[in-house]
Design a protein around this motif. Structure first.
Motif, PDB file in Angstrom:
ATOM      1  N   LYS A  89     -25.969  26.313  33.517  1.00 19.63           N
ATOM      2  CA  LYS A  89     -24.791  26.411  34.381  1.00 19.63           C
ATOM      3  C   LYS A  89     -24.575  25.108  35.161  1.00 19.63           C
ATOM      4  O   LYS A  89     -23.441  24.694  35.387  1.00 19.63           O
ATOM      5  N   TYR A 119     -25.612  36.435  30.211  1.00 19.41           N
ATOM      6  CA  TYR A 119     -26.706  35.621  29.686  1.00 19.41           C
ATOM      7  C   TYR A 119     -27.744  36.460  28.948  1.00 19.41           C
ATOM      8  O   TYR A 119     -28.871  36.014  28.769  1.00 19.41           O
ATOM      9  N   THR A 138     -29.814  28.826  34.708  1.00 16.22           N
ATOM     10  CA  THR A 138     -29.362  28.057  35.871  1.00 16.22           C
ATOM     11  C   THR A 138     -29.127  26.601  35.502  1.00 16.22           C
ATOM     12  O   THR A 138     -28.107  26.015  35.879  1.00 16.22           O
ATOM     13  N   ASP A 152     -25.652  36.843  39.079  1.00 17.78           N
ATOM     14  CA  ASP A 152     -24.957  35.607  38.721  1.00 17.78           C
ATOM     15  C   ASP A 152     -25.174  35.250  37.251  1.00 17.78           C
ATOM     16  O   ASP A 152     -24.502  34.388  36.717  1.00 17.78           O
ATOM     17  N   HIS A 208     -20.734  24.614  30.840  1.00 19.91           N
ATOM     18  CA  HIS A 208     -20.759  25.467  29.658  1.00 19.91           C
ATOM     19  C   HIS A 208     -20.782  24.649  28.390  1.00 19.91           C
ATOM     20  O   HIS A 208     -20.330  23.518  28.344  1.00 19.91           O
TER      21      HIS A 208
END
Length: 161
Positions: free
Chosen positions: A150, A133, A147, A129, A154
Motif C-alpha cells: 500500500k 488482501y 502495508t 484496513d 497499487h
C-alpha cells in the motif's frame, strides 16, 4: 514487424513507467542467506521443495524494479507468510507451533480483568484496513507485506484496447 526483433520488448520498456507494469527479471535471491538469515525460525521446518515454490510465487508477484531497496525484505515477508499458512496445516511439530504463535496477528487489548486473568482483544479494527488482501491479514508477515504494498501504491494494470 512486431516480433521480428525485440520490438515488443522495446515497446513495453518505453511505456512501462506509464502503465506501472514491470516484466523485468528480479535480481538473485538466496533462500539460505536472504530468507533464513531474517527468519531463522522457519529453517528446517518446511521442506525445501515447498520453500522453493513459495519463492517462485513471491518472485513472480514482487518486482525489485517497483520496490527497490525494500524488495528483499518484502520477498522474505511473502515467503514467511506462506510458510506460516503451510505450518498451520502440518502443526504437529512443537517448533512449528512456536513459529505459528509468533506469526499470528496481534489484536488491540480492549478490556482486562485481574482476578479472572482475562484479556479481550479486538482484531477487526487492526485488520480492517486490509480489506481485499485475502489471507494476508491472517499473519503478521502478510499484514506487513500488505502495508508495504500500500505504501508503494497499487500494482499496475493492463488495459487492452
Amino acid at each position: 514487424m512486431l516480433g521480428y526483433t525485440n520490438n515488443a520488448l522495446v515497446f513495453n520498456e518505453t511505456f512501462n513507467s506509464s502503465s506501472n507494469i514491470f516484466i523485468t527479471d528480479n535480481p538473485e535471491f538466496d533462500i539460505e542467506n536472504d530468507f533464513y538469515s531474517i527468519y531463522p525460525q522457519f529453517n528446517g521446518l518446511i521442506p525445501e521443495a515447498v520453500i522453493n515454490m513459495f519463492y517462485t510465487v513471491a518472485d513472480a508477484s514482487l518486482k525489485e524494479k517497483r520496490f527497490h531497496e525494500s524488495w528483499k525484505f518484502m520477498m522474505c515477508l511473502y515467503i514467511a507468510h506462506l510458510s506460516t499458512l503451510y505450518l498451520q496445516t502440518v502443526n504437529e511439530d512443537p517448533t512449528a507451533k512456536s513459529a505459528i504463535q509468533q506469526a499470528m496477528p496481534k489484536g488491540i487489548a480492549t478490556s482486562k480483568s485481574v482476578d479472572g486473568l482475562s484479556i479481550s482483544y479486538d482484531f477487526m479494527d487492526a485488520s480492517s484496513d486490509l480489506h481485499g488482501y485475502s489471507t494476508f491479514k491472517y499473519t503478521i508477515y502478510g499484514q506487513q507485506l500488505a502495508t508495504y504494498c500500500k505504501l508503494y501504491g497499487h500494482a499496475g494494470m493492463w488495459v487492452n484496447g
